[in-house]
Design a protein around this motif. Structure first.
Motif, PDB file in Angstrom:
ATOM      1  N   ASN A   1      31.489 -20.517 -22.450  1.00  0.00           N
ATOM      2  CA  ASN A   1      32.366 -21.275 -23.353  1.00  0.00           C
ATOM      3  C   ASN A   1      31.563 -21.930 -24.472  1.00  0.00           C
ATOM      4  OD1 ASN A   1      33.962 -20.819 -20.970  1.00  0.00           O
ATOM      5  ND2 ASN A   1      35.335 -22.425 -21.685  1.00  0.00           N
ATOM      6  N   SER A   2      30.479 -22.612 -24.085  1.00  0.00           N
ATOM      7  CA  SER A   2      29.680 -23.330 -25.070  1.00  0.00           C
ATOM      8  C   SER A   2      29.067 -22.379 -26.096  1.00  0.00           C
ATOM      9  CB  SER A   2      28.577 -24.116 -24.351  1.00  0.00           C
ATOM     10  OG  SER A   2      27.774 -24.804 -25.276  1.00  0.00           O
ATOM     11  N   THR A   3      28.565 -21.239 -25.633  1.00  0.00           N
ATOM     12  CA  THR A   3      27.920 -20.287 -26.538  1.00  0.00           C
ATOM     13  C   THR A   3      28.923 -19.669 -27.500  1.00  0.00           C
ATOM     14  OG1 THR A   3      26.278 -19.778 -24.840  1.00  0.00           O
ATOM     15  CG2 THR A   3      26.495 -18.219 -26.649  1.00  0.00           C
ATOM     16  N   VAL A   4      30.099 -19.285 -26.982  1.00  0.00           N
ATOM     17  CA  VAL A   4      31.112 -18.654 -27.825  1.00  0.00           C
ATOM     18  C   VAL A   4      31.580 -19.607 -28.919  1.00  0.00           C
ATOM     19  CG1 VAL A   4      33.493 -17.831 -27.856  1.00  0.00           C
ATOM     20  CG2 VAL A   4      31.913 -16.986 -26.137  1.00  0.00           C
ATOM     21  N   LEU A   5      31.870 -20.855 -28.562  1.00  0.00           N
ATOM     22  CA  LEU A   5      32.381 -21.808 -29.540  1.00  0.00           C
ATOM     23  C   LEU A   5      31.303 -22.232 -30.533  1.00  0.00           C
ATOM     24  CD1 LEU A   5      34.601 -23.922 -27.138  1.00  0.00           C
ATOM     25  CD2 LEU A   5      35.378 -22.356 -28.915  1.00  0.00           C
ATOM     26  N   ARG A   6      30.078 -22.369 -30.066  1.00  0.00           N
ATOM     27  CA  ARG A   6      29.009 -22.745 -30.996  1.00  0.00           C
ATOM     28  C   ARG A   6      28.680 -21.600 -31.954  1.00  0.00           C
ATOM     29  NH1 ARG A   6      23.277 -23.821 -31.549  1.00  0.00           N
ATOM     30  NH2 ARG A   6      22.984 -25.944 -32.317  1.00  0.00           N
ATOM     31  N   ASN A   7      29.036 -20.383 -31.575  1.00  0.00           N
ATOM     32  CA  ASN A   7      28.792 -19.239 -32.456  1.00  0.00           C
ATOM     33  C   ASN A   7      29.747 -19.200 -33.645  1.00  0.00           C
ATOM     34  OD1 ASN A   7      26.606 -18.134 -31.156  1.00  0.00           O
ATOM     35  ND2 ASN A   7      27.826 -16.874 -29.804  1.00  0.00           N
ATOM     36  N   LEU A   8      30.648 -20.167 -33.728  1.00  0.00           N
ATOM     37  CA  LEU A   8      31.514 -20.260 -34.905  1.00  0.00           C
ATOM     38  C   LEU A   8      30.802 -20.937 -36.080  1.00  0.00           C
ATOM     39  CD1 LEU A   8      34.908 -21.265 -33.230  1.00  0.00           C
ATOM     40  CD2 LEU A   8      34.168 -19.005 -33.997  1.00  0.00           C
ATOM     41  N   THR A   9      29.529 -21.288 -35.896  1.00  0.00           N
ATOM     42  CA  THR A   9      28.756 -21.936 -36.965  1.00  0.00           C
ATOM     43  C   THR A   9      28.806 -21.169 -38.286  1.00  0.00           C
ATOM     44  OG1 THR A   9      27.253 -23.048 -35.430  1.00  0.00           O
ATOM     45  CG2 THR A   9      26.451 -22.677 -37.648  1.00  0.00           C
ATOM     46  N   PRO A  10      28.576 -19.834 -38.324  1.00  0.00           N
ATOM     47  CA  PRO A  10      28.613 -19.147 -39.623  1.00  0.00           C
ATOM     48  C   PRO A  10      29.966 -19.226 -40.310  1.00  0.00           C
ATOM     49  CG  PRO A  10      28.465 -17.567 -37.825  1.00  0.00           C
ATOM     50  CD  PRO A  10      28.195 -18.917 -37.239  1.00  0.00           C
TER      51      PRO A  10
ATOM     52  N   GLY B   1      14.282 -21.226 -47.780  1.00  0.00           N
ATOM     53  CA  GLY B   1      13.744 -21.189 -49.127  1.00  0.00           C
ATOM     54  C   GLY B   1      14.045 -19.892 -49.844  1.00  0.00           C
ATOM     55  N   ARG B   2      14.341 -18.828 -49.095  1.00  0.00           N
ATOM     56  CA  ARG B   2      14.613 -17.507 -49.682  1.00  0.00           C
ATOM     57  C   ARG B   2      16.025 -17.004 -49.395  1.00  0.00           C
ATOM     58  NH1 ARG B   2      11.478 -14.662 -53.467  1.00  0.00           N
ATOM     59  NH2 ARG B   2       9.334 -15.355 -53.285  1.00  0.00           N
ATOM     60  N   LEU B   3      16.570 -17.395 -48.247  1.00  0.00           N
ATOM     61  CA  LEU B   3      17.856 -16.853 -47.803  1.00  0.00           C
ATOM     62  C   LEU B   3      18.926 -17.938 -47.861  1.00  0.00           C
ATOM     63  CD1 LEU B   3      16.543 -14.937 -44.663  1.00  0.00           C
ATOM     64  CD2 LEU B   3      16.964 -13.981 -46.943  1.00  0.00           C
ATOM     65  N   SER B   4      20.158 -17.531 -48.026  1.00  0.00           N
ATOM     66  CA  SER B   4      21.256 -18.488 -48.074  1.00  0.00           C
ATOM     67  C   SER B   4      21.555 -19.019 -46.674  1.00  0.00           C
ATOM     68  CB  SER B   4      22.514 -17.812 -48.643  1.00  0.00           C
ATOM     69  OG  SER B   4      22.977 -16.795 -47.761  1.00  0.00           O
ATOM     70  N   SER B   5      22.085 -20.240 -46.622  1.00  0.00           N
ATOM     71  CA  SER B   5      22.421 -20.849 -45.333  1.00  0.00           C
ATOM     72  C   SER B   5      23.511 -20.054 -44.622  1.00  0.00           C
ATOM     73  CB  SER B   5      22.882 -22.296 -45.541  1.00  0.00           C
ATOM     74  OG  SER B   5      23.974 -22.358 -46.454  1.00  0.00           O
ATOM     75  N   GLU B   6      24.402 -19.422 -45.394  1.00  0.00           N
ATOM     76  CA  GLU B   6      25.463 -18.616 -44.785  1.00  0.00           C
ATOM     77  C   GLU B   6      24.873 -17.433 -44.016  1.00  0.00           C
ATOM     78  OE1 GLU B   6      27.044 -21.043 -47.959  1.00  0.00           O
ATOM     79  OE2 GLU B   6      25.462 -19.513 -47.989  1.00  0.00           O
ATOM     80  N   PHE B   7      23.897 -16.758 -44.628  1.00  0.00           N
ATOM     81  CA  PHE B   7      23.307 -15.612 -43.948  1.00  0.00           C
ATOM     82  C   PHE B   7      22.463 -16.055 -42.757  1.00  0.00           C
ATOM     83  CE2 PHE B   7      19.781 -12.620 -43.321  1.00  0.00           C
ATOM     84  CZ  PHE B   7      20.521 -11.499 -42.951  1.00  0.00           C
ATOM     85  N   VAL B   8      21.759 -17.189 -42.865  1.00  0.00           N
ATOM     86  CA  VAL B   8      20.959 -17.682 -41.738  1.00  0.00           C
ATOM     87  C   VAL B   8      21.864 -17.964 -40.540  1.00  0.00           C
ATOM     88  CG1 VAL B   8      19.545 -19.606 -40.933  1.00  0.00           C
ATOM     89  CG2 VAL B   8      19.083 -18.578 -43.153  1.00  0.00           C
ATOM     90  N   ALA B   9      22.982 -18.651 -40.778  1.00  0.00           N
ATOM     91  CA  ALA B   9      23.929 -18.904 -39.686  1.00  0.00           C
ATOM     92  C   ALA B   9      24.501 -17.598 -39.159  1.00  0.00           C
ATOM     93  CB  ALA B   9      25.054 -19.821 -40.180  1.00  0.00           C
ATOM     94  N   PHE B  10      24.760 -16.674 -40.070  1.00  0.00           N
ATOM     95  CA  PHE B  10      25.257 -15.348 -39.725  1.00  0.00           C
ATOM     96  C   PHE B  10      24.254 -14.627 -38.819  1.00  0.00           C
ATOM     97  CE2 PHE B  10      26.840 -11.232 -42.005  1.00  0.00           C
ATOM     98  CZ  PHE B  10      27.389 -10.805 -40.821  1.00  0.00           C
ATOM     99  N   PHE B  11      22.982 -14.655 -39.192  1.00  0.00           N
ATOM    100  CA  PHE B  11      21.935 -13.966 -38.444  1.00  0.00           C
ATOM    101  C   PHE B  11      21.758 -14.571 -37.049  1.00  0.00           C
ATOM    102  CE2 PHE B  11      17.576 -12.709 -37.405  1.00  0.00           C
ATOM    103  CZ  PHE B  11      17.548 -11.397 -37.847  1.00  0.00           C
TER     104      PHE B  11
END
Length: 353
Positions: free
Chosen positions: A156-165, A296-306
């Protein structure tokens, strides 16, 4: 006169034509070289350096992913002896010491080598507010996540926290006015479906886990804010400066929670100490350090995505270390996450604008 001297009459017109053809061929050759190269050397070198920078940023992000994937395991082991808040407190104060020693050693090394110390501008009020804010939201994220792991199951915790991106992308769109191409959005949707499917078999919606599920959701929202603020701060400060502020402020904020709850502050065994030290050094200092560096090189959206790969790495580690079974459905979900991240990586929304 040339006839009188017995010399051949020079063909001035012929020589003029030969000279003109030679000059024309030289000009055409130079133009062809320019057309073939297509770009000035400085532009090509700049693009090459930018491409290499992105590759190193993704490599740093991959190493950070491996480190932070161990966090859930270390937190569960630590909570056998101390509370979730005490776990976060020890994680943050130890990481603060690590970053302080690192910065001190770097300054001493520069003085001994005689290198010129880089002058930085003074902190503005906005800088202090943002550095304080990143400490608050990141601490709230870890506290809520650690608490959720004690109130609900790991799935449960992992699935819901994966909504970060999802929250990071919404925040970038609503607050920063960012736009994302269709490839990035499709990749995000595919990867999110795969990440949710990883824990779907064990997902519970019973009332006794509702509080832990809400805590995990709040953790995802705060972590998204942490990434957005950290990305903005990386335009001015190095990763170590952001992290030492973040860990120090988090230590100050979490300590009263531990004392007011009457929890044990420190582990009581060497195994407990080894666990919290590993959590601080590997996950917080090394993992989060590389993660903030990649902003410094990548967007925060892609970092959360990755970082959607985190449950994949955690599940594989549990399979290797603890012999936990993985079904064919799990492996299918892993491949879906990888496909989504591949789509997002190949989009134009990966790099910072």
């Amino acid at each position: 006169m040339s006839k009188k001297l017995g010399l051949p009459e020079p063909n001035i017109e012929l020589q003029r034509n030969i000279l003109e053809k030679t000059e024309l061929n030289s000009a055409l050759t130079t133009e062809d070289k320019t057309l073939v190269s297509g770009k000035p050397d400085s532009l090509k070198n700049g693009e090459l350096a930018d491409s290499q920078g992105k590759i190193w940023a993704i490599a740093s992000l991959s190493a950070a992913l491996l480190a932070v994937s161990l966090a859930a395991i270390f937190i569960r082991l630590s909570e056998r002896e101390i509370s979730p808040n005490a776990t976060v407190f020890n994680r943050l104060w130890i990481a603060t010491v690590v970053f302080g020693v690192w910065n001190g050693a770097g300054a001493a090394r520069r003085r001994m080598s005689g290198a010129q110390v880089e002058e930085r501008s003074n902190y503005t009020l906005q800088d202090v507010m943002l550095l304080t804010a990143v400490g608050v939201v990141s601490s709230a994220s870890v506290v809520f996540w650690a608490w959720s792991l004690s109130q609900t199951n790991v799935a449960n915790s992992t699935v819901l926290r994966n909504l970060t991106p999802l929250f990071t992308t919404l925040g970038g769109w609503l607050l920063l006015g960012r736009r994302f191409d269709n490839r990035f959005l499709v990749g995000l949707a595919v990867a999110l479906c795969g990440a949710i499917a990883i824990g779907m078999e064990d997902l519970q919606t019973a009332g006794d886990t509702l509080v832990g599920d809400i805590a995990a959701l709040l953790s995802a929202m705060f972590y998204a804010g942490n990434l957005l603020i950290s990305e903005h701060l990386r335009t001015k400060f190095p990763a170590t400066t952001i992290l030492i502020w973040r860990c120090f402020i988090g230590t100050i904020l979490v300590l009263p929670l531990v004392l007011l709850a009457g929890d044990r502050v420190f582990p009581s065994s060497w195994q407990g100490w080894l666990t919290v030290i590993a959590l601080a050094v590997i996950c917080q200092a090394f993992g989060q350090g590389l993660l903030i560096h990649s902003l410094g090189r990548l967007s925060s959206e892609f970092v959360a995505f990755f970082l959607l790969l985190e449950p994949v790495i955690t599940a594989i580690m549990a399979w290797v270390l603890f012999s936990e079974s993985l079904s064919l459905f799990n492996w299918f979900a892993f491949s879906v996450v990888l496909a989504g991240i591949y789509l997002g990586k190949s989009s134009g929304s990966v790099a910072k604008k």
